[in-house]
Write a protein that holds these residues in place. Structure first.
Motif, PDB file in Angstrom:
ATOM      1  N   GLY A 197       0.839  -1.192   0.000  1.00  0.00           N
ATOM      2  CA  GLY A 197       0.000   0.000   0.000  1.00  0.00           C
ATOM      3  C   GLY A 197       0.870   1.235   0.000  1.00  0.00           C
ATOM      4  N   PRO A 198       0.258   2.432   0.013  1.00  0.00           N
ATOM      5  CA  PRO A 198       1.018   3.674  -0.103  1.00  0.00           C
ATOM      6  C   PRO A 198       2.071   3.808   0.994  1.00  0.00           C
ATOM      7  CG  PRO A 198      -1.342   4.109   0.072  1.00  0.00           C
ATOM      8  CD  PRO A 198      -1.164   2.644   0.176  1.00  0.00           C
ATOM      9  N   LEU A 199       3.224   4.343   0.609  1.00  0.00           N
ATOM     10  CA  LEU A 199       4.293   4.543   1.580  1.00  0.00           C
ATOM     11  C   LEU A 199       4.707   6.011   1.602  1.00  0.00           C
ATOM     12  CD1 LEU A 199       6.382   3.206   3.521  1.00  0.00           C
ATOM     13  CD2 LEU A 199       7.916   3.106   1.549  1.00  0.00           C
ATOM     14  N   CYS A 200       5.132   6.520   0.428  1.00  0.00           N
ATOM     15  CA  CYS A 200       5.682   7.877   0.429  1.00  0.00           C
ATOM     16  C   CYS A 200       4.606   8.937   0.248  1.00  0.00           C
ATOM     17  CB  CYS A 200       6.737   8.012  -0.663  1.00  0.00           C
ATOM     18  SG  CYS A 200       6.054   7.970  -2.321  1.00  0.00           S
ATOM     19  N   GLY A 201       3.533   8.582  -0.441  1.00  0.00           N
ATOM     20  CA  GLY A 201       2.473   9.544  -0.685  1.00  0.00           C
ATOM     21  C   GLY A 201       2.845  10.652  -1.651  1.00  0.00           C
ATOM     22  N   MET A 202       3.955  10.493  -2.341  1.00  0.00           N
ATOM     23  CA  MET A 202       4.372  11.577  -3.258  1.00  0.00           C
ATOM     24  C   MET A 202       5.005  11.057  -4.541  1.00  0.00           C
ATOM     25  SD  MET A 202       7.499  13.095  -1.032  1.00  0.00           S
ATOM     26  CE  MET A 202       9.027  12.207  -0.888  1.00  0.00           C
ATOM     27  N   GLY A 203       4.601   9.879  -4.983  1.00  0.00           N
ATOM     28  CA  GLY A 203       4.977   9.457  -6.327  1.00  0.00           C
ATOM     29  C   GLY A 203       6.347   8.838  -6.488  1.00  0.00           C
ATOM     30  N   ILE A 204       7.028   8.578  -5.388  1.00  0.00           N
ATOM     31  CA  ILE A 204       8.401   8.092  -5.496  1.00  0.00           C
ATOM     32  C   ILE A 204       8.501   6.568  -5.386  1.00  0.00           C
ATOM     33  CG2 ILE A 204      10.748   8.245  -4.519  1.00  0.00           C
ATOM     34  CD1 ILE A 204       9.741  10.870  -5.717  1.00  0.00           C
ATOM     35  N   CYS A 205       7.733   5.989  -4.465  1.00  0.00           N
ATOM     36  CA  CYS A 205       7.978   4.585  -4.108  1.00  0.00           C
ATOM     37  C   CYS A 205       7.233   3.571  -4.970  1.00  0.00           C
ATOM     38  CB  CYS A 205       7.650   4.354  -2.637  1.00  0.00           C
ATOM     39  SG  CYS A 205       5.865   4.383  -2.297  1.00  0.00           S
ATOM     40  N   TYR A 206       6.231   3.974  -5.683  1.00  0.00           N
ATOM     41  CA  TYR A 206       5.448   3.093  -6.555  1.00  0.00           C
ATOM     42  C   TYR A 206       4.701   1.985  -5.798  1.00  0.00           C
ATOM     43  CZ  TYR A 206       7.178   5.152 -10.883  1.00  0.00           C
ATOM     44  OH  TYR A 206       7.449   6.012 -11.915  1.00  0.00           O
ATOM     45  N   GLU A 207       4.599   2.093  -4.490  1.00  0.00           N
ATOM     46  CA  GLU A 207       3.930   1.032  -3.732  1.00  0.00           C
ATOM     47  C   GLU A 207       2.411   1.122  -3.818  1.00  0.00           C
ATOM     48  OE1 GLU A 207       5.362  -1.422  -2.927  1.00  0.00           O
ATOM     49  OE2 GLU A 207       7.311  -1.092  -2.023  1.00  0.00           O
ATOM     50  N   CYS A 208       1.889   2.278  -4.206  1.00  0.00           N
ATOM     51  CA  CYS A 208       0.450   2.523  -4.141  1.00  0.00           C
ATOM     52  C   CYS A 208      -0.259   2.252  -5.465  1.00  0.00           C
ATOM     53  CB  CYS A 208       0.225   3.987  -3.767  1.00  0.00           C
ATOM     54  SG  CYS A 208       0.859   5.091  -5.044  1.00  0.00           S
ATOM     55  N   ARG A 209       0.419   1.500  -6.362  1.00  0.00           N
ATOM     56  CA  ARG A 209      -0.150   1.332  -7.701  1.00  0.00           C
ATOM     57  C   ARG A 209      -1.481   0.569  -7.674  1.00  0.00           C
ATOM     58  NH1 ARG A 209       4.501  -1.636 -10.359  1.00  0.00           N
ATOM     59  NH2 ARG A 209       5.247  -1.733  -8.223  1.00  0.00           N
ATOM     60  N   SER A 222      -1.108   2.519 -12.068  1.00  0.00           N
ATOM     61  CA  SER A 222      -1.199   3.972 -11.886  1.00  0.00           C
ATOM     62  C   SER A 222      -0.915   4.288 -10.409  1.00  0.00           C
ATOM     63  CB  SER A 222      -2.603   4.462 -12.233  1.00  0.00           C
ATOM     64  OG  SER A 222      -2.925   4.105 -13.553  1.00  0.00           O
ATOM     65  N   ARG A 223      -0.106   5.319 -10.177  1.00  0.00           N
ATOM     66  CA  ARG A 223       0.217   5.677  -8.792  1.00  0.00           C
ATOM     67  C   ARG A 223      -0.956   6.449  -8.192  1.00  0.00           C
ATOM     68  NH1 ARG A 223       5.806   8.374 -10.206  1.00  0.00           N
ATOM     69  NH2 ARG A 223       4.711   8.457 -12.185  1.00  0.00           N
ATOM     70  N   SER A 224      -1.667   5.795  -7.271  1.00  0.00           N
ATOM     71  CA  SER A 224      -2.922   6.361  -6.772  1.00  0.00           C
ATOM     72  C   SER A 224      -2.698   7.626  -5.953  1.00  0.00           C
ATOM     73  CB  SER A 224      -3.671   5.324  -5.936  1.00  0.00           C
ATOM     74  OG  SER A 224      -2.876   4.893  -4.854  1.00  0.00           O
ATOM     75  N   CYS A 225      -1.483   7.812  -5.424  1.00  0.00           N
ATOM     76  CA  CYS A 225      -1.253   9.000  -4.594  1.00  0.00           C
ATOM     77  C   CYS A 225      -1.109  10.257  -5.439  1.00  0.00           C
ATOM     78  CB  CYS A 225      -0.017   8.804  -3.710  1.00  0.00           C
ATOM     79  SG  CYS A 225       1.541   8.776  -4.622  1.00  0.00           S
ATOM     80  N   LEU A 226      -0.986  10.097  -6.764  1.00  0.00           N
ATOM     81  CA  LEU A 226      -0.792  11.268  -7.630  1.00  0.00           C
ATOM     82  C   LEU A 226      -2.053  11.647  -8.392  1.00  0.00           C
ATOM     83  CD1 LEU A 226       2.711  10.568  -9.247  1.00  0.00           C
ATOM     84  CD2 LEU A 226       2.162  11.921  -7.221  1.00  0.00           C
TER      85      LEU A 226
END
Ligand SMILES: Cc1cc2nc3c(=O)[nH]c(=O)nc-3n(C[C@H](O)[C@H](O)[C@H](O)COP(=O)(O)OP(=O)(O)OC[C@H]3O[C@@H](n4cnc5c(N)ncnc54)[C@H](O)[C@@H]3O)c2cc1C
Ligand code: FES
Lengths: 82, 378
Positions: free
Chosen positions: A44-56, A65-69
């Protein structure tokens, strides 16, 4: 009061405030498993700013798609691995 | 380790050295393998792992088809992480000229009992919906496969190790001679047979052999299960691959078991720097997109390069070479087919060491077939 939009998360209707990111909407819907790694581990989301790609997640048919962006738009269809 | 003597000393722990080690130890020989880095981390980790029967010469056919048989025999014992998958090769024809090549290939393969199927444009787009429309057709070779080669190299080495082969990892050989090797740390190992299996590094240990480094670029995407179903190769590939003087790219796309799409590849002589070259990468990806426009919607997560060990006639060097004070053995020069032909190479090499009859003729791969310069050890 902010304007509301309606989105689908894994087929279920959710009403969220306009401007909410998809990541926040999915979390607010009470879900923390966004995707699964190659070995099947939940992520799930980690960085919340498009860097880690965990929130796809899949957004309107676009995989990874990066959901945090991405801000929620009316009628958006979101798919998680959860 | 100094002073210990082996029947066979193999320099290089890529898939070729690993396969040779297992075959030798299984044949009852006392074996040592030396690898300067990590097992399978050379070209073996860089390549695409496409296991393909080739038709560009009788000798290439013999070695690749024998090897495919050996892969099928091995398949059941491979670990899941080796990702062995019989995805078949689909040779894609863009125009009438390439469909003539499809016809030629078809009769070549069929007359040698390799199953093939010719696809018309409709069947082609059913088989691979993301190929662009307007292509002329294709040739499906359903029994070809793909594999994740560094895992296989490790598997082969572990098996050889279990059977008694000695593995020395993290040791660099500085010189070889017919009776052993000298390491950079000053130690030596003696052996009756010394095999240079160092791939694109092999001319460094055996100067004068006709092996040239040929650089390739690759890219891999995130996971898109079902995006591509077969190993796809354009038929212009052969024309390009045979032009040994200039750089080239070819549409070459492979489905991985993870759902990732592996995109190749480029060919360049005369470049020693492994760095990604943006113009080559761009050219390669543009070529891929010409055939599969939807690739533009996929995310690439990693790009890298590797070096093939190319010979003038595109056949590997397998067997002994005479030097001043005896003979050295070579198992190198596999260019873009060394994953496929590693198993056949091991069989041919050990057959020659033991004087056994081989399943296929050995002469086309004798290193001295094309020696123009003096071979000497150094
Ligand atoms: C871009 C690209 C795509 C490819 N695609 C395919 C494909 O789809 N199918 C296919 O069949 N083949 C493919 N190949 C070819 C294949 O990868 C190689 O032919 C194969 O890996 C060669 O194996 P090898 O063991 O000879 O060499 P390597 O894997 O390079 O092994 C040589 C080993 O020797 C070691 N070494 C070198 N010098 C010394 C020393 N002095 N002392 C000790 N150890 C030393 C190195 O560290 C290395 O591990 C591709 C290659 C490239 C570059
Ligand atoms: S949370 Fe890190 S990229 Fe989205």
């Amino acid at each position: 009061m902010a304007e509301k939009v309606t989105i689908l998360i894994d087929g279920t209707v959710h009403e969220v405030e306009c401007g909410t990111t998809v990541a926040a909407a999915v979390l607010n819907a009470g879900r923390s498993l966004f995707r699964r790694s190659v070995t099947g581990a939940g992520r799930g989301p980690l960085c919340g700013m498009g860097i880690c790609y965990e929130c796809r997640v899949e957004i309107d048919g676009v995989l990874h798609s990066r959901s945090c962006l991405v801000p929620c738009r009316s009628g958006m269809e979101v798919r998680t691995d959860g | 380790m100094s002073g210990e003597t082996f029947d066979v000393l193999i320099i290089g722990g890529g898939i070729v050295g690993a396969a040779c080690a297992l075959e030798a130890v299984r044949s009852g020989l006392k074996v040592c393998v030396c690898e300067k880095g990590v097992i399978g981390a050379g070209a073996t980790a860089a390549g695409m792992g496409h296991l393909v029967v080739m038709d560009d010469s009788e000798a290439q056919f013999a070695l690749t088809s024998r090897s495919l048989q050996l892969w099928r025999d091995l398949a059941d014992s491979l670990p899941v992480s080796a990702e062995y998958q019989v995805s078949g090769t689909l040779w894609v024809g863009a125009d009438d000229e390439e469909m003539a090549e499809v016809g030629r290939k078809r009769s070549f393969y069929e007359s040698r009992n390799v199953r093939v199927e010719v696809l018309d444009p409709r069947q082609l787009s059913e088989a691979e919906p993301h190929l662009r429309s307007g292509l002329a057709g294709g040739l499906l070779v359903p029994d070809d496969a793909v594999v994740y080669s560094p895992v296989v190299a490790k598997f082969l080495i572990d098996r050889a190790n279990d059977a008694g082969a000695v593995l020395r990892e993290g040791v660099t050989v500085s010189a070889i001679h017919p009776h052993g090797a000298l390491f950079v740390d000053g130690t030596t190992v003696s052996a009756g047979v010394v095999v240079n299996a160092t791939g694109s590094w092999s001319p460094g240990l055996t100067p004068g052999i006709p092996v040239q480094r040929r650089k390739g670029h690759l890219a891999i995407t995130d996971r898109y299960p079902g995006f591509v179903n077969h190993q796809l190769i354009e038929l212009g590939y052969l024309k390009n691959a045979h032009a040994v003087t200039s750089d080239s790219v070819a549409f070459n796309v492979q489905p991985r078991q993870t759902g990732q799409v592996l995109i190749g590849s480029s060919r360049q002589f005369g470049v020693d720097d492994p760095a990604i070259e943006a113009p080559m990468l761009k050219w390669m990806l543009e070529r891929a997109v010409e055939y599969m426009p939807d690739l533009t919607g996929l995310k690439i997560i990693r790009t890298w390069t590797g070096f093939r060990a190319a010979t003038p006639d595109s056949l590997p060097l397998i067997g002994p070479v005479e030097v001043e004070d005896g003979r050295l053995w070579l198992a190198t020069g596999h260019e873009g087919l060394g994953i496929t032909t590693s198993l056949g190479t091991a069989e041919l090499l050990v057959d020659q060491i033991l004087g056994r009859q081989s399943q296929i003729p050995t002469a086309p791969y004798f290193p001295d077939r094309s020696l123009r310069e003096d071979i000497h050890h150094g």
